[in-house]
Design an enzyme around this catalytic site. Structure first.
Site, mmCIF file in Angstrom:
data_model
loop_
_atom_site.group_PDB
_atom_site.id
_atom_site.type_symbol
_atom_site.label_atom_id
_atom_site.label_comp_id
_atom_site.label_asym_id
_atom_site.label_seq_id
_atom_site.Cartn_x
_atom_site.Cartn_y
_atom_site.Cartn_z
ATOM 1 N N CYS A 1 67.788 52.995 44.252
ATOM 2 C CA CYS A 1 68.308 51.666 44.620
ATOM 3 C C CYS A 1 69.640 51.743 45.358
ATOM 4 O O CYS A 1 70.025 50.793 46.036
ATOM 5 C CB CYS A 1 68.449 50.790 43.377
ATOM 6 S SG CYS A 1 66.870 50.460 42.595
ATOM 7 N N HIS B 1 73.303 44.969 45.575
ATOM 8 C CA HIS B 1 71.900 45.321 45.327
ATOM 9 C C HIS B 1 71.327 44.295 44.355
ATOM 10 O O HIS B 1 71.983 43.913 43.385
ATOM 11 C CB HIS B 1 71.812 46.728 44.740
ATOM 12 C CG HIS B 1 70.467 47.045 44.175
ATOM 13 N ND1 HIS B 1 69.321 46.893 44.916
ATOM 14 C CD2 HIS B 1 70.074 47.469 42.941
ATOM 15 C CE1 HIS B 1 68.272 47.219 44.169
ATOM 16 N NE2 HIS B 1 68.705 47.574 42.969
ATOM 17 N N ASN C 1 63.510 43.114 42.835
ATOM 18 C CA ASN C 1 64.265 44.324 43.170
ATOM 19 C C ASN C 1 63.450 45.135 44.194
ATOM 20 O O ASN C 1 62.420 45.697 43.842
ATOM 21 C CB ASN C 1 64.502 45.120 41.885
ATOM 22 C CG ASN C 1 65.304 46.383 42.111
ATOM 23 O OD1 ASN C 1 65.518 46.807 43.245
ATOM 24 N ND2 ASN C 1 65.743 46.990 41.023
#
Ligand code: UT7
Length: 328
Positions: free
Chosen positions: A118, A255, A285
């Protein structure tokens, strides 16, 4: 450190791509023992996009890259470096970045993948910044593209509700500027990792271990426990490098893993909630794609403007985490 009279890595344009298929929380409640209220309360996610059959990470990455080039007013031949941040490449090798390079018709320069889960886009943009500042390349496409739906265990409600597919990209250019803080470009970067936590968020397969692709496994509460602390620490370091404080930030583009993490970080740093670009409700996500997707959304709808001070940050598997401060 901010160096005077130096080359700056300036954002020229950005773009995003989302697959057509929308998977809602209600859809997921028909697949696993979950509910819209649990997912919404614990994560802020309402829906996510899922790549169509045959729609690969490179397919989505190339579409985002083309949108970013259009936004920058540049042609593929203007690019001499492509860095693709992804944990879901089309194949183990070659790098999906070279597929995107070929799709764009570029035969010069270099293209490679970068893997920091990520945090991938933050790591990739910091890497491009170093290459551009060194003079090795002139203009780069930095892409985050993920097909996480392909590595999810669709029977595991603790992970399958959290992720989505998509891609985002930015075009960056090396420009010789005065080195003033008011100059456009990347002002400060900070990258971190700590492999002691590699078993908190991982995929249970791989070429050299099982010979299979594997599925995402996560100790969610443990990742959550570290997230706000790690993110706040790296943001503080990044701001201090450039001599700014959190109240100077025009746009915070984190993020997008969990709305509760975004809110917690904003509270800890005293950031105005109105100054956060949030996409987690619509995209879930999307790992390395989440920041460039949020940047392209915030830029396309006119919120992020030239001259704004933009802070991006991420934390992910490894653990890896990092932040960049950009004068847009
Ligand atoms: O992008 C990389 C970074 N990743 C992250 O930042 C993710 C960080 N972690 C998180 O966002 C949160 O930990 C989660 C959203 C993953 C989980 O939220 P939580 O508040 O930490 O819940 P939990 O894992 O402690 O689970 C609470 C309860 C459990 O039931 P019991 O043991 O209390 O009976 C779970 O089994 O919720 C249950 N649960 C679910 N219930 C309905 C777990 N997943 C679900 C689900 N639907 N999808």
């Amino acid at each position: 450190m901010v160096r005077l009279g130096t080359v700056r890595t300036v954002i020229k344009g950005c773009g995003g791509y989302l697959p057509e298929r929308v998977l809602t929380n209600a859809d997921l409640a028909k697949m696993v023992d979950t509910s819209d209220s649990w997912i919404t309360e614990r994560t802020g996610i309402k829906e996510r996009r899922i790549a169509a059959e045959g729609e690969l990470t490179s397919t989505m990455g190339a579409l985002a890259a083309k949108a970013a080039l259009t936004d920058a007013g540049l042609a593929p031949e203007d690019i001499d470096l492509i860095i693709l941040a992804t944990s879901t490449p089309d194949q183990t090798f070659p790098a999906s970045a070279v597929t995107i390079q070929a799709d764009l018709g570029i035969t010069h320069g270099a293209a490679f993948d970068m893997q920091a889960v990520c945090s991938g886009f933050v790591f990739a943009l910091a890497t491009a910044d170093s290459y551009l500042k060194s003079g090795q390349f002139k203009r780069a496409l930095v892409i985050g593209a993920e097909a996480f739906s392909r590595i999810l265990d669709w029977k595991d409600r603790s992970t399958c509700v959290l992720f989505g597919d998509g891609a985002g990209a930015v075009v960056v250019e090396a420009q010789k500027l005065n080195g003033a803080l008011t100059d456009r470009g990347i002002l400060a970067t900070c990258l971190r990792s700590d492999g002691r936590y590699r078993d908190k968020l991982y995929v249970d397969g791989g070429p050299s271990s099982t010979g299979t692709v594997g599925h995402v496994r996560m100790d969610g509460p443990e990742v959550f426990r570290h997230a706000v602390t790690n993110i706040s620490e790296v943001i503080g370091t990044t701001l201090a490098q450039a001599g700014y404080v959190s109240s100077d930030i025009d746009w915070f583009v984190p993020h997008q893993a969990n709305k509760r993490i975004l809110d917690g970080t904003a509270r800890k740093l005293g950031l105005d909630p109105e100054r956060i670009i949030i996409t987690v409700d619509k995209h879930a996500n999307t790992s390395a794609a989440s920041i460039p997707l949020a940047l392209s959304q915030g830029s396309a709808d006119g919120r992020i403007k030239q001259g704004d001070l933009v802070l991006i940050e991420a934390m992910g598997g490894g653990f890896t985490w990092g932040a960049l401060l950009i004068r847009w």
